[in-house]
Motif scaffolding. Structure first.
Motif, PDB file in Angstrom:
ATOM      1  N   ALA B  28       0.988  -1.154  -0.018  1.00 55.84           N
ATOM      2  CA  ALA B  28       0.072  -0.010  -0.086  1.00 55.84           C
ATOM      3  C   ALA B  28       0.864   1.329   0.001  1.00 55.84           C
ATOM      4  O   ALA B  28       0.589   2.088  -0.706  1.00 55.84           O
ATOM      5  N   VAL B  29       1.854   0.917   0.782  1.00 56.19           N
ATOM      6  CA  VAL B  29       2.903   2.315   0.658  1.00 56.19           C
ATOM      7  C   VAL B  29       4.158   1.662   0.536  1.00 56.19           C
ATOM      8  O   VAL B  29       4.788   0.850   0.820  1.00 56.19           O
ATOM      9  N   LEU B  44      -0.159  15.804   0.840  1.00 57.25           N
ATOM     10  CA  LEU B  44      -0.095  14.558   0.371  1.00 57.25           C
ATOM     11  C   LEU B  44      -1.127  14.289  -0.725  1.00 57.25           C
ATOM     12  O   LEU B  44      -2.475  14.050   0.137  1.00 57.25           O
ATOM     13  N   ALA B  45      -1.145  14.199  -1.994  1.00 54.62           N
ATOM     14  CA  ALA B  45      -2.312  14.322  -2.797  1.00 54.62           C
ATOM     15  C   ALA B  45      -2.396  12.842  -3.590  1.00 54.62           C
ATOM     16  O   ALA B  45      -1.332  12.313  -3.708  1.00 54.62           O
ATOM     17  N   GLY B  46      -3.545  12.305  -3.883  1.00 54.25           N
ATOM     18  CA  GLY B  46      -3.647  11.223  -4.489  1.00 54.25           C
ATOM     19  C   GLY B  46      -5.312  10.728  -4.735  1.00 54.25           C
ATOM     20  O   GLY B  46      -5.679  11.199  -3.815  1.00 54.25           O
ATOM     21  N   GLU B  47      -5.437   9.736  -5.443  1.00 51.59           N
ATOM     22  CA  GLU B  47      -6.841   9.296  -5.648  1.00 51.59           C
ATOM     23  C   GLU B  47      -7.003   8.130  -4.552  1.00 51.59           C
ATOM     24  O   GLU B  47      -5.957   8.092  -3.644  1.00 51.59           O
ATOM     25  N   GLY B  51      -2.656   5.178  -1.326  1.00 49.72           N
ATOM     26  CA  GLY B  51      -1.709   4.937   0.176  1.00 49.72           C
ATOM     27  C   GLY B  51      -1.669   6.326   0.825  1.00 49.72           C
ATOM     28  O   GLY B  51      -0.813   6.319   2.002  1.00 49.72           O
ATOM     29  N   LYS B  52      -2.132   7.282   0.759  1.00 41.37           N
ATOM     30  CA  LYS B  52      -1.909   8.454   1.435  1.00 41.37           C
ATOM     31  C   LYS B  52      -2.518   8.590   2.955  1.00 41.37           C
ATOM     32  O   LYS B  52      -1.738   8.747   3.787  1.00 41.37           O
ATOM     33  N   THR B  53      -3.552   8.061   3.089  1.00 41.68           N
ATOM     34  CA  THR B  53      -4.134   7.867   4.285  1.00 41.68           C
ATOM     35  C   THR B  53      -3.392   6.946   5.205  1.00 41.68           C
ATOM     36  O   THR B  53      -2.855   7.035   6.443  1.00 41.68           O
ATOM     37  N   ILE B 177      -2.056  17.032  11.470  1.00 44.13           N
ATOM     38  CA  ILE B 177      -2.315  16.041  10.547  1.00 44.13           C
ATOM     39  C   ILE B 177      -3.632  16.030  10.158  1.00 44.13           C
ATOM     40  O   ILE B 177      -4.420  15.628  10.762  1.00 44.13           O
ATOM     41  N   ALA B 178      -4.084  16.531   8.896  1.00 45.88           N
ATOM     42  CA  ALA B 178      -5.377  16.716   8.571  1.00 45.88           C
ATOM     43  C   ALA B 178      -5.764  16.008   7.477  1.00 45.88           C
ATOM     44  O   ALA B 178      -5.297  16.150   6.413  1.00 45.88           O
ATOM     45  N   ASP B 179      -6.405  14.634   7.719  1.00 47.20           N
ATOM     46  CA  ASP B 179      -6.846  14.031   6.615  1.00 47.20           C
ATOM     47  C   ASP B 179      -8.254  14.196   5.959  1.00 47.20           C
ATOM     48  O   ASP B 179      -9.188  14.031   6.489  1.00 47.20           O
ATOM     49  N   GLU B 180      -8.205  14.652   4.709  1.00 53.25           N
ATOM     50  CA  GLU B 180      -9.398  15.183   4.394  1.00 53.25           C
ATOM     51  C   GLU B 180     -10.355  16.072   5.018  1.00 53.25           C
ATOM     52  O   GLU B 180     -11.522  15.781   5.158  1.00 53.25           O
ATOM     53  N   PRO B 181      -9.746  17.340   5.499  1.00 55.43           N
ATOM     54  CA  PRO B 181     -10.584  17.824   6.426  1.00 55.43           C
ATOM     55  C   PRO B 181     -11.800  18.853   6.148  1.00 55.43           C
ATOM     56  O   PRO B 181     -12.639  19.032   6.656  1.00 55.43           O
TER      57      PRO B 181
END
Lengths: 332, 320
Positions: B28-29, B44-47, B51-53, B177-181
């Motif tokens: 995954a990463v 950190l961008a990606g579809e 593996g960004k999350t 750390i902001a995941d899709e905020p």
């Protein structure tokens, strides 16, 4: 020529809280005229009533949702028919054949324990009598899939074997297999990656240009609207507050809410400072008296608090509901 | 030059999927490295499935890495053993999640979360002092009266997201750390949250790791960006360089696929969609080889190294 009309449409959710009735005014006095051979976009934030509006347009009205007032008319055989005056049998006949619906979660359309082929078969059998399966079912469906650029092998797959984007495209194929006059799409791209979004939009555009029919497309993604819609209606707190061609909505927005909405869109290559509208959207149970947007509007006057502006034509083909441009009130 | 706040080196995470008898290793990463400096917003961008999350969850200690190291302020945080040090790290690195309605328990008032964070990390009881809480709320444009005795259902998504940022600020962290905020926040309020990250960076020197699929807000808010694809960082550098003139064929395709909110800038070409996710993870060389217009035979067989060009790092043999 319009193909679907609404007149003073009001659709409320009625909720019983400890014996007291509460009304959620999700669609509040909406007049629409959707034309033949156009893609009409409906934009708005979550909770503005856009999904309720298209459910009502499709005739999917079940408690607690109630149509309080107004009409939805489809143009059929050169006449306008009120769908709330139709019986269930008639409604079932015209659904999918005259008007079809592409929902947000494609999993809820395809039967998860049957192959995709079964969903197509089920759909077609409900509307057409099939005597020769090969000629009247298998060949037309395969032709339809090929025309949309989808592999024919998907018919023998189960929905879980397909990726989310493929599933959504199968849903588009299913909703258009009977060649409906009107297609209603509810956030068809929302759960998808950008590349797949583009694929689904491309597919919808192809369908529209080959069938010359009407697509009513609901999404909060203004980028999708800019790419596909001919005209756009902006909804805010249950009301249609602006309607114009896509170029006008993006290039010359009139309503202060639309101006905030367009002005806050980030773009690649543009680092200029963007602000959001102050405050938050109102509750649909207790919307503000007067214009729904006045508590967040920096140009509000006393008139805006007292009366509701009516959606009227300000410039040719460009309607807005705002006292900055017209003094016409909604009669209440 | 400001110093490196966090340094991720060769991070790899392998998941084993499938049943007992048909195990498949899914990377995954894959050998991910990047670093964030003080007062930097790093995207950190990606579809989905890039593996960004997973990277953010490893940094937060919610997942264990298969390989690699993470240096935070020069110290490897992968082998912290003592509770005290772990707590110190959690105090300094705070997280904000995608759905603010899931962050908060609907049956508890939101102010409780603020009091609890203060007590757990700073050891300060609410009855002694609420100065820190008030400061954190002021930083996000709220007051204690706005949140007092209120439940999550009484707020909009945007307001709740502000409160969860305020909660994170109580411990005075160095890194958020902001995941899709903002993906669950209404369009008209989205920019106010994004602007908040900028303000916090300018005023308090806070660093943010912004994880998103939305390149438009990433361009607006961030200093640096790394584009992830199927577990690899395929391109990284300053956000203007990467997004204004992308080098990697995948970044180019991603940028072209975005629906720009401007009717004068519509898509003019068509896309071709094939190859499923699984197959791409399994590819040996470049994961994008199956869809790349410039693919060479070597792309499918060789391990692709990073190349530095014009201050941007690209994982593509075209730039050898």
């Amino acid at each position: 020529m319009s193909v679907l009309n609404t007149e003073g449409l009001k659709a409320y959710y009625i909720i019983d809280v400890l014996g007291e009735k509460r009304y959620v005014r999700a669609v509040d006095d909406v007049d629409l005229e959707i034309r033949e051979n156009e893609i009409y976009g409906i934009a708005g934030e979550s909770g503005c009533g856009k999904t309720t509006l298209i459910k009502t347009l499709f005739g999917m009205v079940e408690p607690p949702l109630n149509v309080m007032d107004g009409k939805v008319k489809y143009k059929m055989n050169a006449e306008y028919a009120d769908i709330f005056a139709m019986d269930n049998k008639r409604m079932r006949e015209i659904r999918w054949e005259y008007i079809s619906y592409i929902p947000q979660g494609s999993m809820s359309v395809l039967n998860p324990v049957q192959k995709v082929r079964y969903s197509f078969e089920h759909f077609i059998k409900a509307h057409r009598r099939i005597r020769n399966k090969e000629e009247e079912f298998i060949k037309p469906v395969e032709r339809h899939l090929q025309a949309l650029g989808l592999p024919v092998q998907i018919l023998d797959s189960y929905p879980h074997q397909l990726s989310g984007g493929m599933r959504q495209r199968v849903t588009v194929a299913l909703a258009t297999v009977l060649q409906p006059k009107i297609i209603i799409a509810d956030e068809p791209t929302t759960a998808l990656d950008v590349v797949m979004q583009r694929g689904v939009i491309q597919l919808l555009k192809d369908v529209q240009s080959s069938l010359k029919n009407t697509i009513i497309m609901v999404t909060h993604d203004m980028g999708i609207h800019a790419n596909i819609a001919d005209r756009i209606g902006i909804m805010y707190a249950g009301k249609m507050i602006e309607e114009a061609s896509t170029e006008e909505i993006f290039g010359n927005p009139l309503h202060p809410y639309t101006q905030y909405l367009i002005g806050s869109l980030p773009k690649i290559g543009d680092k200029s400072y963007k602000t959001s509208a102050p405050g938050a959207p109102p509750s649909l149970i207790n919307p503000p008296e007067g214009c729904r947007f006045y508590p967040r509007c920096d140009r509000a006057t006393d008139e805006c608090k007292a009366a509701i502006p009516k959606l009227v034509e300000i410039e040719p083909g460009h309607k807005a509901a705002c006292f900055l441009y017209s003094g016409v009130k909604e009669d209440e | 030059m400001s110093s490196k706040l966090i340094e991720v080196n060769g991070l790899t995470k392998v998941f084993r999927v499938g049943s007992l008898f048909s195990r498949v290793r899914l990377t995954a990463v894959d050998n991910v490295s990047f670093d964030i400096k003080d007062a930097d917003i790093y995207t950190l961008a990606g579809e989905s499935g890039s593996g960004k999350t997973t990277v953010s969850r490893i940094i937060l200690g919610l997942l264990e890495a298969s390989e690699g190291e993470i240096l935070y302020k020069g110290k490897n945080i992968m082998n912290i053993k003592s509770e005290r040090e772990k707590k110190e790290f959690r105090k300094d690195v705070q997280a904000i999640f995608q759905n603010p309605f899931e962050t908060f328990n609907p049956l508890r008032t939101v102010e409780n979360y603020l009091y609890e964070t203060q007590k757990n990390f700073l050891g300060v009881d609410a009855s002694d002092s609420i100065d820190g809480i008030e400061q954190a709320l002021t930083a996000v444009g709220l007051t204690l009266d706005d949140v007092k005795e209120k439940y999550p259902s009484e707020f909009s998504g945007g307001q709740l997201q502000r409160i969860s940022i305020a909660r994170a600020l109580i411990t005075q962290p160095s890194l958020l750390i902001a995941d899709e905020p903002v993906s669950m926040v209404d369009a008209s309020l989205r920019m106010s949250i994004v602007n908040l990250f900028k303000e916090l960076k300018d005023r308090y020197g806070l660093s943010v790791l912004y994880i998103t699929h939305d390149l438009a807000t990433a361009y607006y808010v961030s200093d640096k960006i790394a584009i992830m694809f199927r577990g690899n960082i395929v391109e990284k550098g300053s956000v203007e360089k990467v997004l204004d003139s992308p080098k990697h064929p995948y970044t180019k395709m991603l940028k072209e696929s975005i629906a720009q909110p401007d009717p004068r800038d519509k898509w003019d070409s068509r896309v071709d969609l094939h190859l499923t996710e699984r197959e791409e993870y399994m590819l040996k060389g470049c994961k994008f080889a199956g869809r790349c217009p410039h693919v060479m035979e070597r792309c499918r067989t060789e391990e692709i190294p990073d190349f530095d060009i014009d201050g941007v790092t690209v994982k593509c043999l075209l730039y050898q």
